[in-house]
Design a protein around this motif. Structure first.
Motif, short mmCIF file in Angstrom:
data_model
loop_
_atom_site.label_atom_id
_atom_site.label_comp_id
_atom_site.label_asym_id
_atom_site.label_seq_id
_atom_site.Cartn_x
_atom_site.Cartn_y
_atom_site.Cartn_z
N MET A 51 0.83 -1.20 0.00
CA MET A 51 0.00 0.00 0.00
C MET A 51 0.87 1.26 0.00
SD MET A 51 -2.91 -1.36 2.68
CE MET A 51 -3.76 0.21 2.79
N ASP A 52 1.99 1.22 0.72
CA ASP A 52 2.91 2.36 0.69
C ASP A 52 3.44 2.58 -0.72
OD1 ASP A 52 2.61 2.67 3.42
OD2 ASP A 52 4.49 1.64 3.93
N ALA A 53 3.74 1.49 -1.42
CA ALA A 53 4.33 1.61 -2.75
C ALA A 53 3.36 2.19 -3.77
CB ALA A 53 4.84 0.25 -3.22
N VAL A 54 2.08 1.78 -3.71
CA VAL A 54 1.11 2.32 -4.68
C VAL A 54 0.54 3.65 -4.22
CG1 VAL A 54 0.53 0.01 -5.54
CG2 VAL A 54 -0.88 1.06 -3.74
N GLY A 55 0.66 3.96 -2.93
CA GLY A 55 0.21 5.25 -2.43
C GLY A 55 -1.30 5.36 -2.31
N PRO A 56 -1.79 6.48 -1.79
CA PRO A 56 -3.23 6.64 -1.54
C PRO A 56 -4.07 6.71 -2.82
CG PRO A 56 -2.06 8.68 -1.09
CD PRO A 56 -1.01 7.64 -1.29
N ARG A 57 -3.47 7.01 -3.95
CA ARG A 57 -4.21 7.06 -5.21
C ARG A 57 -4.17 5.73 -5.95
NH1 ARG A 57 -1.97 9.58 -8.79
NH2 ARG A 57 0.05 10.02 -7.81
N GLY A 58 -3.37 4.79 -5.45
CA GLY A 58 -3.24 3.50 -6.10
C GLY A 58 -4.22 2.48 -5.57
N ASN A 59 -4.25 1.31 -6.22
CA ASN A 59 -5.16 0.23 -5.86
C ASN A 59 -4.37 -1.08 -5.75
OD1 ASN A 59 -7.96 1.62 -6.31
ND2 ASN A 59 -6.78 2.08 -8.16
N LEU A 60 -4.61 -1.78 -4.68
CA LEU A 60 -3.99 -3.08 -4.43
C LEU A 60 -5.04 -4.16 -4.61
CD1 LEU A 60 -1.65 -4.88 -3.44
CD2 LEU A 60 -2.37 -4.32 -1.09
N VAL A 61 -4.78 -5.12 -5.49
CA VAL A 61 -5.75 -6.16 -5.83
C VAL A 61 -5.09 -7.53 -5.64
CG1 VAL A 61 -7.33 -7.05 -7.58
CG2 VAL A 61 -6.78 -4.60 -7.52
N VAL A 62 -5.85 -8.48 -5.11
CA VAL A 62 -5.36 -9.84 -4.94
C VAL A 62 -6.44 -10.83 -5.35
CG1 VAL A 62 -3.76 -9.27 -3.06
CG2 VAL A 62 -6.12 -9.93 -2.52
N PRO A 63 -6.06 -12.05 -5.77
CA PRO A 63 -7.05 -13.09 -6.00
C PRO A 63 -7.51 -13.66 -4.67
CG PRO A 63 -4.86 -13.96 -6.39
CD PRO A 63 -4.69 -12.50 -6.08
N THR A 64 -8.81 -13.89 -4.53
CA THR A 64 -9.37 -14.50 -3.32
C THR A 64 -10.26 -15.68 -3.72
OG1 THR A 64 -11.16 -12.87 -3.33
CG2 THR A 64 -9.25 -12.39 -1.96
N LEU A 131 -8.15 -2.91 -2.48
CA LEU A 131 -8.06 -1.74 -1.60
C LEU A 131 -7.68 -0.54 -2.45
CD1 LEU A 131 -6.00 -3.34 1.31
CD2 LEU A 131 -8.37 -2.54 1.49
N GLY A 132 -8.32 0.59 -2.23
CA GLY A 132 -7.97 1.79 -2.97
C GLY A 132 -9.18 2.54 -3.46
N PRO A 133 -8.97 3.73 -4.02
CA PRO A 133 -10.10 4.58 -4.41
C PRO A 133 -10.94 4.02 -5.54
CG PRO A 133 -8.00 5.53 -5.11
CD PRO A 133 -7.67 4.40 -4.21
N ASP A 134 -10.39 3.12 -6.36
CA ASP A 134 -11.14 2.55 -7.48
C ASP A 134 -11.61 1.13 -7.19
OD1 ASP A 134 -10.60 4.88 -8.95
OD2 ASP A 134 -8.68 4.06 -9.64
N ALA A 135 -11.54 0.73 -5.94
CA ALA A 135 -11.81 -0.67 -5.59
C ALA A 135 -13.20 -1.12 -6.04
CB ALA A 135 -11.64 -0.88 -4.10
N HIS A 136 -14.22 -0.33 -5.76
CA HIS A 136 -15.58 -0.77 -6.11
C HIS A 136 -15.75 -0.88 -7.61
CE1 HIS A 136 -19.98 -0.81 -6.51
NE2 HIS A 136 -19.98 -1.33 -5.31
N HIS A 137 -15.25 0.09 -8.36
CA HIS A 137 -15.34 0.03 -9.82
C HIS A 137 -14.62 -1.19 -10.38
CE1 HIS A 137 -14.91 0.97 -14.06
NE2 HIS A 137 -13.61 0.91 -13.91
#
Length: 280
Positions: A51-64, A131-137
């Motif tokens: 999360m630090d690397a992508v920053g507050p404008r970035g999105n972190l995605v994982v397979p679940t 996780l991130g501002p575009d997560a829902h989209h």
């Protein structure tokens, strides 16, 4: 590969930035916690570093993914007695994005899934969490008939300019290559079944047709992709990491699969044996 010192959130963030992760990136991560060495804070610190690397404008995605939410007739590792199949079909809990664990996806993925504010896509077999501002989209919609296809988070990640990070795992875990299987000429389709939530909130056992997935040749596909210069290879913690653009990987994979596979040669793996991408 080993490290002679403990890994920390700060050191992992530094390594990710050196690899090429940037603020504002959308990053789909497949990972092995154990490959990183001894990490202070374990998976919590790894997620914080990502999360630090992508920053507050970035999105972190994982397979679940929940590859065990399938028809038991296709289970091979291990199989179960045929006499059990009706009970399993009747009593397997409905997939719930909020509570169903991604049991085979590893500790880093599970940490993201349960992180405050995480958004999970609703597919009962091949969900992702973000996780991130575009997560829902990025996570919605994700209908039953498009497990990893054009209406899945993978296609929206491709459109958004996302990158893939393989963190201590190989190309055989690269779920994104399955999107290319939808884009080859005349892809083979198969039936898949699972326990899902009914419109009234109850439980139902549903069956749909989708692509017949096969990841047996993904390691070879990835090796050839790497030869194009698209992939940045470096060290994160004590492991080898690979970073590359998702859309470009899908384009390459579509051409590669079209050239290297024939319908007769494709191994139509039962959905009970679906790839368990991102491990340990």
């Amino acid at each position: 590969m080993t490290a002679d010192h403990p890994q920390t959130r700060e050191l992992l963030t530094r390594d990710l930035i050196r690899l090429g992760v940037r603020h504002g990136d959308s990053l789909l991560v497949h990972s092995s916690l154990g490959s990183l060495g001894w990490v202070c804070g374990a998976e919590q610190a790894v997620v914080q570093a990502l999360m630090d690397a992508v920053g507050p404008r970035g999105n972190l995605v994982v397979p679940t993914q929940t590859s065990d939410n399938t028809d038991p007739s296709g289970w091979r590792n291990p199989p179960v007695p045929e006499s059990w199949w009706p009970t399993i079909r009747e009593h397997t809990p409905a997939f719930d994005p909020l509570t169903t664990p991604g049991a085979h996806m590893g500790r880093i993925s599970e940490m993201v899934r349960t992180w405050p504010g995480a958004v999970r896509s609703p597919h009962p077999q091949t969900s992702f969490a973000a996780l991130g501002p575009d997560a829902h989209h990025l996570m919605h919609p994700h209908p039953l008939g498009s497990a990893l296809g054009e209406e899945s988070p993978l296609a929206r990640l491709a459109d958004s300019g996302a990158h893939i990070l393989l963190l201590g795992v190989g190309y055989d875990t690269c779920t994104t290559f399955h999107l290319a299987e939808y884009r080859v000429p005349a892809p083979t389709r198969t039936d898949t079944s699972c326990a899902a939530q009914a419109p009234d909130g109850g439980r139902t056992w549903v069956s749909v047709q989708d692509i017949a997935f096969d990841s047996d040749d993904f390691a070879a596909l990835g090796t050839d992709l790497e030869q194009t210069g698209t992939v940045t290879v470096g060290t994160v913690g004590a492991t080898t990491a690979r970073l590359f653009p998702l859309a470009e990987a899908v384009r390459f994979a579509t051409d590669w699969l079209t050239e290297h596979r024939t319908p007769a040669a494709t191994d139509h793996t039962p959905r009970g044996e679906a790839p368990r991408d991102g491990a340990a």
